[in-house]
Design an enzyme around this catalytic site. Structure first.
Site, PDB file in Angstrom:
ATOM      1  N   GLU A 284     112.265 -66.348  49.918  1.00 12.47           N
ATOM      2  CA  GLU A 284     111.974 -67.730  49.492  1.00 12.47           C
ATOM      3  C   GLU A 284     110.528 -68.098  49.797  1.00 12.47           C
ATOM      4  O   GLU A 284     109.859 -68.757  48.995  1.00 12.47           O
ATOM      5  CB  GLU A 284     112.922 -68.723  50.176  1.00 12.47           C
ATOM      6  N   TRP A 287     108.577 -66.806  47.164  1.00 14.52           N
ATOM      7  CA  TRP A 287     108.639 -67.637  45.931  1.00 14.52           C
ATOM      8  C   TRP A 287     107.498 -68.661  45.951  1.00 14.52           C
ATOM      9  O   TRP A 287     106.886 -68.963  44.933  1.00 14.52           O
ATOM     10  CB  TRP A 287     109.986 -68.383  45.832  1.00 14.52           C
ATOM     11  N   TRP A 315     111.189 -84.313  22.467  1.00 16.57           N
ATOM     12  CA  TRP A 315     111.684 -85.139  23.586  1.00 16.57           C
ATOM     13  C   TRP A 315     112.142 -86.507  23.079  1.00 16.57           C
ATOM     14  O   TRP A 315     111.729 -86.940  21.992  1.00 16.57           O
ATOM     15  CB  TRP A 315     110.576 -85.341  24.624  1.00 16.57           C
ATOM     16  N   ASN A 351     117.205 -77.940  47.719  1.00 15.32           N
ATOM     17  CA  ASN A 351     116.769 -77.158  46.555  1.00 15.32           C
ATOM     18  C   ASN A 351     117.801 -77.109  45.431  1.00 15.32           C
ATOM     19  O   ASN A 351     117.467 -77.271  44.255  1.00 15.32           O
ATOM     20  CB  ASN A 351     116.401 -75.739  46.989  1.00 15.32           C
ATOM     21  N   TRP A 369     109.650 -82.936  31.244  1.00 13.96           N
ATOM     22  CA  TRP A 369     109.670 -82.525  32.653  1.00 13.96           C
ATOM     23  C   TRP A 369     108.503 -83.090  33.441  1.00 13.96           C
ATOM     24  O   TRP A 369     108.588 -83.295  34.653  1.00 13.96           O
ATOM     25  CB  TRP A 369     109.746 -81.003  32.781  1.00 13.96           C
ATOM     26  N   TRP A 392     109.739 -77.391  38.140  1.00 14.24           N
ATOM     27  CA  TRP A 392     110.042 -78.179  36.925  1.00 14.24           C
ATOM     28  C   TRP A 392     110.009 -77.306  35.677  1.00 14.24           C
ATOM     29  O   TRP A 392     110.829 -77.452  34.778  1.00 14.24           O
ATOM     30  CB  TRP A 392     109.099 -79.393  36.820  1.00 14.24           C
TER      31      TRP A 392
HETATM   32  C1  LIG Z   1     112.327 -79.192  40.289  1.00  9.81           C
HETATM   33  C2  LIG Z   1     111.855 -78.584  41.591  1.00  9.81           C
HETATM   34  C3  LIG Z   1     110.726 -79.096  42.225  1.00  9.81           C
HETATM   35  C4  LIG Z   1     110.283 -78.548  43.437  1.00  9.81           C
HETATM   36  N1  LIG Z   1     109.158 -79.077  44.036  1.00  9.81           N
HETATM   37  C5  LIG Z   1     108.706 -78.526  45.197  1.00  9.81           C
HETATM   38  C6  LIG Z   1     107.533 -79.045  45.826  1.00  9.81           C
HETATM   39  O1  LIG Z   1     106.878 -79.966  45.340  1.00  9.81           O
HETATM   40  N2  LIG Z   1     107.152 -78.484  47.005  1.00  9.81           N
HETATM   41  C7  LIG Z   1     107.834 -77.429  47.586  1.00  9.81           C
HETATM   42  O2  LIG Z   1     107.451 -76.960  48.659  1.00  9.81           O
HETATM   43  N3  LIG Z   1     108.923 -76.906  46.983  1.00  9.81           N
HETATM   44  C8  LIG Z   1     109.387 -77.419  45.822  1.00  9.81           C
HETATM   45  N4  LIG Z   1     110.513 -76.898  45.231  1.00  9.81           N
HETATM   46  C9  LIG Z   1     111.115 -75.670  45.805  1.00  9.81           C
HETATM   47  C10 LIG Z   1     112.234 -75.887  46.846  1.00  9.81           C
HETATM   48  O3  LIG Z   1     113.156 -76.814  46.395  1.00  9.81           O
HETATM   49  C11 LIG Z   1     111.707 -76.332  48.218  1.00  9.81           C
HETATM   50  O4  LIG Z   1     110.642 -75.516  48.628  1.00  9.81           O
HETATM   51  C12 LIG Z   1     112.801 -76.245  49.273  1.00  9.81           C
HETATM   52  O5  LIG Z   1     113.895 -77.041  48.917  1.00  9.81           O
HETATM   53  C13 LIG Z   1     112.247 -76.692  50.613  1.00  9.81           C
HETATM   54  O6  LIG Z   1     113.245 -76.762  51.585  1.00  9.81           O
HETATM   55  P1  LIG Z   1     113.249 -75.771  52.825  1.00  9.81           P
HETATM   56  O7  LIG Z   1     111.913 -75.806  53.484  1.00  9.81           O
HETATM   57  O8  LIG Z   1     114.415 -76.115  53.653  1.00  9.81           O
HETATM   58  O9  LIG Z   1     113.451 -74.379  52.118  1.00  9.81           O
HETATM   59  P2  LIG Z   1     113.964 -72.969  52.669  1.00  9.81           P
HETATM   60  O10 LIG Z   1     115.159 -72.623  51.876  1.00  9.81           O
HETATM   61  O11 LIG Z   1     114.093 -72.970  54.127  1.00  9.81           O
HETATM   62  O12 LIG Z   1     112.809 -71.965  52.217  1.00  9.81           O
HETATM   63  C14 LIG Z   1     111.696 -71.643  53.061  1.00  9.81           C
HETATM   64  C15 LIG Z   1     110.404 -71.955  52.341  1.00  9.81           C
HETATM   65  O13 LIG Z   1     110.284 -71.165  51.183  1.00  9.81           O
HETATM   66  C16 LIG Z   1     109.626 -71.910  50.142  1.00  9.81           C
HETATM   67  N5  LIG Z   1     110.538 -72.045  49.002  1.00  9.81           N
HETATM   68  C17 LIG Z   1     111.883 -72.067  49.015  1.00  9.81           C
HETATM   69  N6  LIG Z   1     112.373 -72.171  47.760  1.00  9.81           N
HETATM   70  C18 LIG Z   1     111.307 -72.235  46.945  1.00  9.81           C
HETATM   71  C19 LIG Z   1     111.155 -72.355  45.537  1.00  9.81           C
HETATM   72  N7  LIG Z   1     112.189 -72.402  44.712  1.00  9.81           N
HETATM   73  N8  LIG Z   1     109.910 -72.407  45.033  1.00  9.81           N
HETATM   74  C20 LIG Z   1     108.831 -72.345  45.840  1.00  9.81           C
HETATM   75  N9  LIG Z   1     108.915 -72.221  47.176  1.00  9.81           N
HETATM   76  C21 LIG Z   1     110.140 -72.166  47.727  1.00  9.81           C
HETATM   77  C22 LIG Z   1     109.301 -73.275  50.712  1.00  9.81           C
HETATM   78  O14 LIG Z   1     107.973 -73.279  51.165  1.00  9.81           O
HETATM   79  C23 LIG Z   1     110.283 -73.395  51.868  1.00  9.81           C
HETATM   80  O15 LIG Z   1     109.853 -74.244  52.887  1.00  9.81           O
HETATM   81  C24 LIG Z   1     110.986 -77.444  44.006  1.00  9.81           C
HETATM   82  C25 LIG Z   1     112.115 -76.938  43.368  1.00  9.81           C
HETATM   83  C26 LIG Z   1     112.560 -77.497  42.171  1.00  9.81           C
HETATM   84  C27 LIG Z   1     113.770 -76.940  41.516  1.00  9.81           C
END
Ligand SMILES: Cc1cc2nc3c(=O)[nH]c(=O)nc-3n(C[C@H](O)[C@H](O)[C@H](O)COP(=O)(O)OP(=O)(O)OC[C@H]3O[C@@H](n4cnc5c(N)ncnc54)[C@H](O)[C@@H]3O)c2cc1C
Length: 485
Positions: A284, A287, A315, A351, A369, A392
């Protein structure tokens, strides 16, 4: 005596900070600087919730610097003008910062480097694990698909040990400080940065978080001790504290991805030897890295679709009312409303729910979006140009490695699968507290008398009809070629 400027940006930490470490090696006096750039274009502007986080984070960074003998010098203005002026007045040996990769900042930093010619500006890799410019496929083209990107990177992890925090930071001497007496270059107070909103909605929101570098370390330790072993099973359950919640800390650079990956890996030298939960967690974090690579390689995708067919997507034309209902958590679909209310109250959303509310906005309401991206940017404490745009575009089907448009999340089934007992919905939509589990994700199916007694709106749109409309809208663009220009 040589003077160096360390310009803090999205790296509000003392440990694993290469810009700071390099400055300490080369200079006798250090000016630790933050510049609040109010002039950045809309994409560079920080949303309201993130500003609140930033306010607290800068205060804590200042405290940490003071405990090492220094302090944070705060200025408001355009860094393109401020930095050369400071460099001249202080006659600096070097200006040091850590790199950011969004197009607005990259362009600005290019100008700054030019304007600092003669003052040895140096920038460093600190906010990502690897330089995006070097992370290319064998044929030297950028990755558009995550799995090969991950396979390529995982062998390189952890990618070096993090740097320790310095024990002491030499502040400017009184003589040097005197040179900053010019009004424009004098430090302003934290309050004068005006990051907090006038109407204070932010206090209950920020109280739910522990901000800053120390808090980030504690959160990581606690997650690795208690939760990472369950991460694979729990990470999709929005009512569980099964994810790390490190995203705002990572966004503001209170912790670096290298610190995280190194801490997870410990003495183990390969990702393959990690437990499954640890492996998924590292994936993650990668990612996030992938998102930054995408905007570096395809800068227009911060607000334009990568898949050019979406430029002609039909749209909805008038959607103000539906957009407001979505923003306010009043769509009448419980899992959507729970997510949008969690976002507003805490500055964060799970997420799984981010994916579901995004799909609903784009596919059931046919709202572009970019509207959702903008709202998230303003309300998330982890709002990040790269991850937000990728998230998005993933939901819209228009980005790299995105969900195909025809895969429309059914919010009722998503609720029933990931919030089986309705705990998440009941927490954020208390109007539905006493609704039985059978109806918690579809209260419109309650017997009419019980339905009427609920103070909860009917669904904004019919889920089946709107899904069909989305598929028809998609059929108008799907035959065109994907990456025309
Ligand atoms: C529509 C949409 C918008 C989002 N906008 C953002 C945003 O503005 N900023 C943001 O940091 N994340 C964003 N995310 C990704 C993700 O939802 C969050 O990073 C995650 O929920 C953060 O929670 P956590 O730190 O507990 O994640 P954990 O599950 O603990 O993951 C650890 C770290 O991995 C990274 N990570 C995890 N999932 C993703 C992902 N899908 N994409 C990119 N990095 C990821 C984050 O830095 C996160 O802190 C978005 C996802 C979606 C679907």
């Amino acid at each position: 005596m040589s003077v160096g400027i360390v310009w803090f940006r999205q790296d509000l930490r003392l440990a694993d900070n290469p810009a700071l470490q390099t400055a300490l090696k080369q200079c006798d006096e250090i000016l630790a600087l933050y510049i609040h750039d109010t002039r950045l274009g809309t994409l560079g502007q920080i949303g309201a919730a993130s500003q609140v986080w930033l306010h607290h984070s800068l205060g804590l960074l200042d405290g940490s610097l003071q405990s090492l003998g220094s302090c944070l010098h705060r200025l408001v203005g355009d860094p393109v003008e401020v930095l050369p002026e400071l460099a001249k007045v202080l006659d600096v040996t070097g200006v040091f910062w850590n790199r950011c990769y969004d197009p607005v900042t990259l362009e600005r930093d290019k100008q700054i480097k030019q304007s600092l010619e003669g003052f040895e500006p140096t920038s460093h890799l600190a906010n990502l694990l690897f330089e995006p410019v070097k992370t290319l496929k064998k044929d030297n083209t950028p990755y558009r698909v995550f799995t090969p990107y991950w396979k390529n990177l995982m062998g390189e992890l952890p990618g070096g040990a993090p740097l320790a925090a310095p024990r002491k930071i030499p502040a400017l001497t009184i003589e040097t400080q005197k040179r900053l007496s010019n009004k424009k270059l004098k430090s302003v107070t934290l309050e004068e940065l005006e990051l907090l909103p006038e109407r204070d909605w932010s206090e209950p929101m920020i109280k739910q978080w522990a901000v800053g570098e120390k808090a980030a370390k504690i959160r990581l330790k606690s997650f690795l001790t208690n939760d990472v072993k369950h991460y694979n099973n729990e990470r999709d359950i929005p009512s569980s504290a099964g994810t790390s919640r490190l995203s705002p800390h990572l966004h503001f650079g209170e912790i670096s991805p290298r610190q995280i990956v190194s801490e997870v890996m410990g003495k183990r030298r390969s990702v393959a030897s990690l437990q499954i939960g640890e492996q998924t967690f590292v994936k993650e974090v990668v990612w996030r890295e992938f998102a930054h690579n995408l905007i570096y390689q395809f800068p227009h995708t911060v607000d334009q679709p990568l898949d050019t067919r979406y430029k002609n997507f039909p749209w909805a034309k008038r959607y103000g009312k539906a957009l407001r209902a979505w923003q306010q958590g009043q769509t009448g679909v419980p899992i959507i409303d729970a997510g949008m209310r969690e976002l507003y109250a805490t500055g964060w959303m799970h997420n799984r729910i981010r994916m579901v509310v995004a799909s609903y906005l784009i596919k059931n309401l046919l709202i572009p979006w970019q509207e959702g991206e903008r709202w998230f940017r303003d309300t998330l404490v982890d709002a990040d140009v790269a991850s937000n745009a990728m998230g998005w575009q993933w939901a819209a089907g228009s980005g790299a490695d995105a969900a195909p448009f025809f895969r429309v999340f059914n919010p009722v089934l998503q609720g029933e699968k990931f919030d089986r007992e309705g705990d998440y919905v009941r927490r954020w939509v208390p109007e539905l507290y006493s609704v039985p589990n059978k109806f918690i994700h579809k209260p419109w199916e309650l017997p009419p008398d019980e339905r009427k007694s609920l103070d909860y709106p009917p669904p904004l749109v019919d889920l089946k009809v709107s899904r069909q409309a989305a598929l028809e809208a998609f059929s108008t663009i799907k035959s065109a070629s994907k990456y025309k220009n």
